[in-house]
Design an enzyme around this catalytic site. Sequence first.
Site, PDB file in Angstrom:
ATOM      1  N   MET A   1       0.836  -1.207   0.000  1.00  0.00           N
ATOM      2  CA  MET A   1       0.000   0.000   0.000  1.00  0.00           C
ATOM      3  C   MET A   1       0.861   1.243   0.000  1.00  0.00           C
ATOM      4  O   MET A   1       0.807   2.030   0.938  1.00  0.00           O
ATOM      5  CB  MET A   1      -0.959   0.002   1.187  1.00  0.00           C
ATOM      6  CG  MET A   1      -0.336  -0.136   2.530  1.00  0.00           C
ATOM      7  SD  MET A   1      -0.893  -1.541   3.434  1.00  0.00           S
ATOM      8  CE  MET A   1       0.719  -2.306   3.617  1.00  0.00           C
ATOM      9  N   PRO A   2       1.634   1.403  -1.078  1.00  0.00           N
ATOM     10  CA  PRO A   2       2.541   2.560  -1.139  1.00  0.00           C
ATOM     11  C   PRO A   2       1.787   3.860  -1.413  1.00  0.00           C
ATOM     12  O   PRO A   2       0.663   3.853  -1.913  1.00  0.00           O
ATOM     13  CB  PRO A   2       3.447   2.241  -2.332  1.00  0.00           C
ATOM     14  CG  PRO A   2       3.200   0.806  -2.652  1.00  0.00           C
ATOM     15  CD  PRO A   2       1.811   0.496  -2.206  1.00  0.00           C
ATOM     16  N   ILE A   3       2.445   4.954  -1.028  1.00  0.00           N
ATOM     17  CA  ILE A   3       1.992   6.300  -1.385  1.00  0.00           C
ATOM     18  C   ILE A   3       3.137   6.974  -2.135  1.00  0.00           C
ATOM     19  O   ILE A   3       4.256   7.026  -1.633  1.00  0.00           O
ATOM     20  CB  ILE A   3       1.657   7.139  -0.139  1.00  0.00           C
ATOM     21  CG1 ILE A   3       0.578   6.472   0.712  1.00  0.00           C
ATOM     22  CG2 ILE A   3       1.197   8.554  -0.547  1.00  0.00           C
ATOM     23  CD1 ILE A   3       0.394   7.114   2.093  1.00  0.00           C
TER      24      ILE A   3
ATOM     25  N   PHE B   1      -1.503   4.662  -3.863  1.00  0.00           N
ATOM     26  CA  PHE B   1      -2.060   6.013  -4.019  1.00  0.00           C
ATOM     27  C   PHE B   1      -0.971   6.900  -4.608  1.00  0.00           C
ATOM     28  O   PHE B   1       0.199   6.760  -4.247  1.00  0.00           O
ATOM     29  CB  PHE B   1      -2.440   6.624  -2.666  1.00  0.00           C
ATOM     30  CG  PHE B   1      -3.715   6.130  -2.055  1.00  0.00           C
ATOM     31  CD1 PHE B   1      -4.524   5.204  -2.679  1.00  0.00           C
ATOM     32  CD2 PHE B   1      -4.119   6.609  -0.804  1.00  0.00           C
ATOM     33  CE1 PHE B   1      -5.706   4.764  -2.105  1.00  0.00           C
ATOM     34  CE2 PHE B   1      -5.295   6.178  -0.218  1.00  0.00           C
ATOM     35  CZ  PHE B   1      -6.100   5.258  -0.859  1.00  0.00           C
TER      36      PHE B   1
END
Lengths: 78, 78, 78, 78, 78, 78
Positions: D1-3, D48
């Site tokens: 779940m990288p940003i 995201f």
Amino acid sequence: MPIVTIQVTREGTMAGAASLTAEEKAVLIKGSSELLRDVLGKPLESTFVVIEEVDTDNWGWGGLPALEFRRRRAAQAG
Amino acid sequence: MPIVTIQVTREGTMAGAASLTAEEKAVLIKGSSELLRDVLGKPLESTFVVIEEVDTDNWGWGGLPALEFRRRRAAQAG
Amino acid sequence: MPIVTIQVTREGTMAGAASLTAEEKAVLIKGSSELLRDVLGKPLESTFVVIEEVDTDNWGWGGLPALEFRRRRAAQAG
Amino acid sequence: MPIVTIQVTREGTMAGAASLTAEEKAVLIKGSSELLRDVLGKPLESTFVVIEEVDTDNWGWGGLPALEFRRRRAAQAG
Amino acid sequence: MPIVTIQVTREGTMAGAASLTAEEKAVLIKGSSELLRDVLGKPLESTFVVIEEVDTDNWGWGGLPALEFRRRRAAQAG
Amino acid sequence: MPIVTIQVTREGTMAGAASLTAEEKAVLIKGSSELLRDVLGKPLESTFVVIEEVDTDNWGWGGLPALEFRRRRAAQAG
């Protein structure tokens, strides 16, 4: 002395609103400051909150601009 | 190669100004870049500075929007 | 109520130091808080400063990890 | 779940454009999300991307506002 | 698809703890995600929360490292 | 002069690795810098990349710590 940064897409949730209302922002500021006080004992006056509204074109999810991602997801679900 | 990010409320300090002036921004950029050079020996051309102006509605302090917090504090002090 | 964030690579500038010293950090905090006071009239006690030290492997410049970029640049210059 | 956060100056690259176009933003979103998938195996829908456009007055380099820095550099090179 | 970033000093609030506990972090994550759901209608699974713990040496307030600032303030109050 | 910030959970993708490897980081740096060059014409040497690895306890998704969220999602899917 915590800092809470809240990033959301610039969109209204109320009829006729194109962005968050001042009331919604005030509730986010109050709620997150109280959370830090209740969980970690931080005094309210030592917490800063910054709300960043991001244009929907500038937000990506699933490799797509946010609105396009939602559209495809809704189509799949429907 | 430092990065300095300066977040401030979008307000004028000069008569008639509703936000920082270009001159004030230039002084902030110069001052913070020179600070990194003087303290850590970083060459000026390896430092980036980003100034983020945040609407007063979007900044919280003391569990309240910033202007409301200042108003109450001033009332207490007075 | 400004927030200043200073991101630098985690490296020492003093002999034997592998990161910033507490003294260097204190000077950065003092200098950037005073800058905001002098340029925008912000009281010292309304400014937060956050220093983020980033491992050199985690910092990229010129499409390369930072140390590799510096090495090539020095080789070119030399 | 990288940003992934991409900060760029607010400038057009296309004739007549004063900022990034929606197409350019879509390509940045797609490219960075695919990079995280290809290198770290992150599914596209868990990434995201936030694109922040910064006014050129608000971006500093070399101790100067960005446009002034570029002007001097070009003058030196020329 | 909001992103909430919570920055706090790395300190324990529980006896013997030198940093936040996993339980405290879980409550912060739950509380801030529910706030976004309740105020803006954002589904829980579309919110990311990132907690950043910052060494007390790396946090400045009032132009001083955080612990020094608190010490002086306590001395004044006392 | 773009800045790309990549936030990921601190986890290995390679057998025996508890975090990203230096090779993976170098590929992320190269890939995101080339993306900015190819899409917006930014020279490689004007782009900074910062990779932030976040402990899984400190990352929230779906109102839960990241590992707990993944566990429940896998259980539902299974």
